[in-house]
Design a protein around this motif. Structure first.
Motif, PDB file in Angstrom:
ATOM      1  N   GLN A  30       0.816  -1.210   0.000  1.00  0.00           N
ATOM      2  CA  GLN A  30       0.000   0.000   0.000  1.00  0.00           C
ATOM      3  C   GLN A  30       0.854   1.267   0.000  1.00  0.00           C
ATOM      4  O   GLN A  30       0.320   2.382  -0.004  1.00  0.00           O
ATOM      5  CB  GLN A  30      -0.928   0.016   1.224  1.00  0.00           C
ATOM      6  N   HIS A  31       2.173   1.098   0.021  1.00  0.00           N
ATOM      7  CA  HIS A  31       3.078   2.246   0.105  1.00  0.00           C
ATOM      8  C   HIS A  31       4.124   2.113  -0.994  1.00  0.00           C
ATOM      9  O   HIS A  31       5.097   1.366  -0.848  1.00  0.00           O
ATOM     10  CB  HIS A  31       3.727   2.309   1.486  1.00  0.00           C
ATOM     11  N   ARG A  32       3.897   2.824  -2.083  1.00  0.00           N
ATOM     12  CA  ARG A  32       4.716   2.650  -3.277  1.00  0.00           C
ATOM     13  C   ARG A  32       5.941   3.553  -3.313  1.00  0.00           C
ATOM     14  O   ARG A  32       6.758   3.441  -4.227  1.00  0.00           O
ATOM     15  CB  ARG A  32       3.863   2.897  -4.532  1.00  0.00           C
ATOM     16  N   ASP A  33       6.059   4.459  -2.359  1.00  0.00           N
ATOM     17  CA  ASP A  33       7.237   5.325  -2.351  1.00  0.00           C
ATOM     18  C   ASP A  33       7.765   5.449  -0.926  1.00  0.00           C
ATOM     19  O   ASP A  33       7.085   5.110   0.046  1.00  0.00           O
ATOM     20  CB  ASP A  33       6.928   6.707  -2.937  1.00  0.00           C
ATOM     21  N   LEU A  34       8.977   5.948  -0.827  1.00  0.00           N
ATOM     22  CA  LEU A  34       9.670   6.000   0.461  1.00  0.00           C
ATOM     23  C   LEU A  34       8.953   6.908   1.455  1.00  0.00           C
ATOM     24  O   LEU A  34       8.837   6.574   2.645  1.00  0.00           O
ATOM     25  CB  LEU A  34      11.104   6.478   0.250  1.00  0.00           C
ATOM     26  N   LYS A  35       8.449   8.029   1.000  1.00  0.00           N
ATOM     27  CA  LYS A  35       7.778   8.963   1.897  1.00  0.00           C
ATOM     28  C   LYS A  35       6.554   8.319   2.541  1.00  0.00           C
ATOM     29  O   LYS A  35       6.330   8.444   3.754  1.00  0.00           O
ATOM     30  CB  LYS A  35       7.361  10.217   1.124  1.00  0.00           C
ATOM     31  N   SER A  36       5.770   7.598   1.752  1.00  0.00           N
ATOM     32  CA  SER A  36       4.563   6.954   2.260  1.00  0.00           C
ATOM     33  C   SER A  36       4.899   5.851   3.260  1.00  0.00           C
ATOM     34  O   SER A  36       4.282   5.754   4.337  1.00  0.00           O
ATOM     35  CB  SER A  36       3.752   6.384   1.092  1.00  0.00           C
ATOM     36  N   GLY A  51      15.270  -1.795  16.970  1.00  0.00           N
ATOM     37  CA  GLY A  51      15.843  -2.983  16.364  1.00  0.00           C
ATOM     38  C   GLY A  51      15.117  -3.308  15.077  1.00  0.00           C
ATOM     39  O   GLY A  51      13.901  -3.129  14.970  1.00  0.00           O
ATOM     40  N   TYR A  52      15.866  -3.762  14.081  1.00  0.00           N
ATOM     41  CA  TYR A  52      15.264  -4.119  12.796  1.00  0.00           C
ATOM     42  C   TYR A  52      15.843  -5.441  12.324  1.00  0.00           C
ATOM     43  O   TYR A  52      17.067  -5.598  12.247  1.00  0.00           O
ATOM     44  CB  TYR A  52      15.515  -3.028  11.754  1.00  0.00           C
ATOM     45  N   MET A 108      13.714  -0.424  -0.585  1.00  0.00           N
ATOM     46  CA  MET A 108      13.007   0.722  -0.025  1.00  0.00           C
ATOM     47  C   MET A 108      12.622   0.500   1.432  1.00  0.00           C
ATOM     48  O   MET A 108      12.572   1.451   2.223  1.00  0.00           O
ATOM     49  CB  MET A 108      11.754   1.017  -0.858  1.00  0.00           C
ATOM     50  N   ILE A 109      12.354  -0.733   1.816  1.00  0.00           N
ATOM     51  CA  ILE A 109      11.979  -1.001   3.204  1.00  0.00           C
ATOM     52  C   ILE A 109      13.131  -0.652   4.143  1.00  0.00           C
ATOM     53  O   ILE A 109      12.940  -0.021   5.183  1.00  0.00           O
ATOM     54  CB  ILE A 109      11.522  -2.462   3.381  1.00  0.00           C
ATOM     55  N   LEU A 110      14.341  -1.029   3.769  1.00  0.00           N
ATOM     56  CA  LEU A 110      15.503  -0.689   4.595  1.00  0.00           C
ATOM     57  C   LEU A 110      15.682   0.827   4.664  1.00  0.00           C
ATOM     58  O   LEU A 110      15.954   1.377   5.739  1.00  0.00           O
ATOM     59  CB  LEU A 110      16.757  -1.352   4.039  1.00  0.00           C
ATOM     60  N   ASP A 111      15.512   1.510   3.551  1.00  0.00           N
ATOM     61  CA  ASP A 111      15.620   2.968   3.558  1.00  0.00           C
ATOM     62  C   ASP A 111      14.607   3.600   4.508  1.00  0.00           C
ATOM     63  O   ASP A 111      14.921   4.528   5.260  1.00  0.00           O
ATOM     64  CB  ASP A 111      15.404   3.523   2.145  1.00  0.00           C
ATOM     65  N   ALA A 112      13.364   3.096   4.470  1.00  0.00           N
ATOM     66  CA  ALA A 112      12.321   3.651   5.337  1.00  0.00           C
ATOM     67  C   ALA A 112      12.628   3.412   6.802  1.00  0.00           C
ATOM     68  O   ALA A 112      12.398   4.287   7.651  1.00  0.00           O
ATOM     69  CB  ALA A 112      10.964   3.039   4.976  1.00  0.00           C
ATOM     70  N   VAL A 113      13.166   2.240   7.120  1.00  0.00           N
ATOM     71  CA  VAL A 113      13.534   1.947   8.509  1.00  0.00           C
ATOM     72  C   VAL A 113      14.658   2.883   8.971  1.00  0.00           C
ATOM     73  O   VAL A 113      14.626   3.413  10.093  1.00  0.00           O
ATOM     74  CB  VAL A 113      13.944   0.473   8.654  1.00  0.00           C
ATOM     75  N   LEU A 114      15.656   3.121   8.123  1.00  0.00           N
ATOM     76  CA  LEU A 114      16.762   4.005   8.508  1.00  0.00           C
ATOM     77  C   LEU A 114      16.258   5.407   8.841  1.00  0.00           C
ATOM     78  O   LEU A 114      16.785   6.064   9.748  1.00  0.00           O
ATOM     79  CB  LEU A 114      17.798   4.073   7.378  1.00  0.00           C
ATOM     80  N   TYR A 128      17.829 -10.994  -4.884  1.00  0.00           N
ATOM     81  CA  TYR A 128      18.249 -12.379  -5.099  1.00  0.00           C
ATOM     82  C   TYR A 128      18.408 -12.739  -6.572  1.00  0.00           C
ATOM     83  O   TYR A 128      19.074 -13.709  -6.909  1.00  0.00           O
ATOM     84  CB  TYR A 128      17.252 -13.342  -4.446  1.00  0.00           C
ATOM     85  N   ASN A 129      17.787 -11.984  -7.467  1.00  0.00           N
ATOM     86  CA  ASN A 129      17.929 -12.279  -8.895  1.00  0.00           C
ATOM     87  C   ASN A 129      18.980 -11.396  -9.556  1.00  0.00           C
ATOM     88  O   ASN A 129      19.024 -11.267 -10.773  1.00  0.00           O
ATOM     89  CB  ASN A 129      16.586 -12.101  -9.610  1.00  0.00           C
ATOM     90  N   GLY A 130      19.833 -10.795  -8.733  1.00  0.00           N
ATOM     91  CA  GLY A 130      20.932 -10.004  -9.258  1.00  0.00           C
ATOM     92  C   GLY A 130      20.679  -8.519  -9.341  1.00  0.00           C
ATOM     93  O   GLY A 130      21.543  -7.756  -9.809  1.00  0.00           O
ATOM     94  N   GLU A 131      19.495  -8.064  -8.869  1.00  0.00           N
ATOM     95  CA  GLU A 131      19.195  -6.644  -8.916  1.00  0.00           C
ATOM     96  C   GLU A 131      20.084  -5.874  -7.931  1.00  0.00           C
ATOM     97  O   GLU A 131      20.345  -6.344  -6.842  1.00  0.00           O
ATOM     98  CB  GLU A 131      17.721  -6.387  -8.551  1.00  0.00           C
ATOM     99  N   PRO A 132      20.536  -4.672  -8.306  1.00  0.00           N
ATOM    100  CA  PRO A 132      21.278  -3.836  -7.346  1.00  0.00           C
ATOM    101  C   PRO A 132      20.339  -3.340  -6.248  1.00  0.00           C
ATOM    102  O   PRO A 132      19.140  -3.176  -6.471  1.00  0.00           O
ATOM    103  CB  PRO A 132      21.784  -2.676  -8.204  1.00  0.00           C
ATOM    104  N   ILE A 133      20.870  -3.146  -5.047  1.00  0.00           N
ATOM    105  CA  ILE A 133      20.065  -2.661  -3.922  1.00  0.00           C
ATOM    106  C   ILE A 133      20.744  -1.423  -3.346  1.00  0.00           C
ATOM    107  O   ILE A 133      21.411  -1.489  -2.307  1.00  0.00           O
ATOM    108  CB  ILE A 133      19.902  -3.745  -2.833  1.00  0.00           C
TER     109      ILE A 133
END
Length: 339
Positions: free
Chosen positions: A204-210, A225-226, A233-239, A257-262
């Protein structure tokens, strides 16, 4: 007893997202038992996200899965033939039997099989809450996050076998547990069945701000704790919501896991908040397994640790079930029932 062993082998290495074409079903005759050997009929096969990384050829923390050999994987089953004094026919055992119906274990393979007691704990739970996923949750929470009563612990992939255990173990220690999961049904079950204080539907939250605003609403006192299973984006939001001296247990990064950069948008927050971020592989910490399994087994036997299982039927269903796991189609532990 069948004289044929059916197994799934890795036929080719995936480029990007894996498909069923990367696997093949093979039938092999069962060998005669030699002195000291044990034959196990596997009842359940464990499917886990780490298997995706093992399918690649590149350097990682473990050797790649060899081509044209049975896929690696945890199994739980029953001894059906034995020429080994320690194992008797009928013993319930767990091991790394792989994606196959039968497992042959020799006496010199010390530690390859462990007897388990199914009096109060179901056999399948030894592949989930009282197995590697449970110990993974326990180590990351207890040894890295180490929450104090009243602190807030956030868990991504909260409806999974690891994430679901993390939140409940945090609650046992008096912490507030907030999960992230995909879809309203999963979030409802994370709260109502597993006992989390709250769960955010990240879909339900497609961007970091949301997403950051949603975390702020559910974690008004910040995040101490995380437990990381996803990345991105989830890690960015937690930070953005992390407190000073917060701790992050890096367990998995399924978004790559499929080789995408994070990429990380605000890595400077690690310094600003004096955060501790620690990656871990639970098989490298065998010394803590007895302590972890004692707590996990007691909690499951007394029904204080809840868990869910998604079960596929038959060895031929393993590839599709595995691909579904990588897409988050499962709730709780993904198993394949083999008998």
């Amino acid at each position: 007893m069948s004289q044929i062993n059916r197994q799934i082998q890795l036929a080719s290495r995936p480029t990007g997202e894996p498909s069923v074409d990367n696997f093949k079903l093979v039938e092999l005759p069962l060998p005669e038992l030699a002195e000291g050997q044990v034959l196990v009929r596997n009842h359940y096969l464990s499917l886990d996200p780490y298997m995706r990384g093992r399918m690649n050829e590149g350097k990682s923390y473990a050797q790649p899965q060899p081509l044209d050999q049975v896929m690696i994987g945890g199994t739980a089953g029953e001894v059906v033939a034995s020429r080994n004094d320690y194992f008797k026919v009928g013993d319930k055992v767990v091991g790394m039997g792989g994606w196959q119906e039968y497992q042959l274990v020799s006496a010199e393979q010390r530690g390859a099989l462990q007897k388990v007691d199914t009096t109060h704990i179901p056999l399948s739970a030894y592949l989930g809450a009282v197995g590697m996923p449970g110990v993974t949750a326990w180590y990351g929470l207890v040894k890295i996050i180490n929450p104090k009563a009243g602190e807030t612990v956030v868990v991504s992939a909260a409806s999974g076998a690891v994430g679901g255990a993390v939140g409940q173990l945090a609650k046992v220690r008096g912490a507030r547990a907030v999960g992230l999961a995909g879809g309203p049904e999963k979030c409802r079950q994370v709260v109502e069945e597993l006992g989390f204080d709250a769960c955010i539907d990240y879909k339900q939250h497609r961007d970091l701000k949301s997403l950051s605003a949603a975390l702020k609403a559910e974690c008004p006192n910040g995040i101490d704790g995380y437990f990381e299973n996803v990345g991105g984006m989830i890690l960015d939001a937690v930070l953005l919501r992390a407190n000073a001296f917060s701790r992050v247990a890096m367990c998995g990064m399924i978004s790559g896991y499929n080789g995408e950069p994070i990429p990380m948008q605000y890595p400077q927050l690690i310094l600003t908040n004096r955060m501790k971020i620690e990656g871990f592989i639970v098989s490298e910490h065998m010394d803590i397994w007895p302590e972890a399994l004692k707590e996990l087994g007691t909690l499951v036997a007394t029904k204080k640790l809840k868990y869910r299982e998604t079960v596929a039927e038959g060895i031929a269903a393993a590839p599709e079930a595995f691909l579904g796991l990588l897409k988050g189609k499962n709730f709780g532990k993904q198993l394949v029932k083999l008998i």
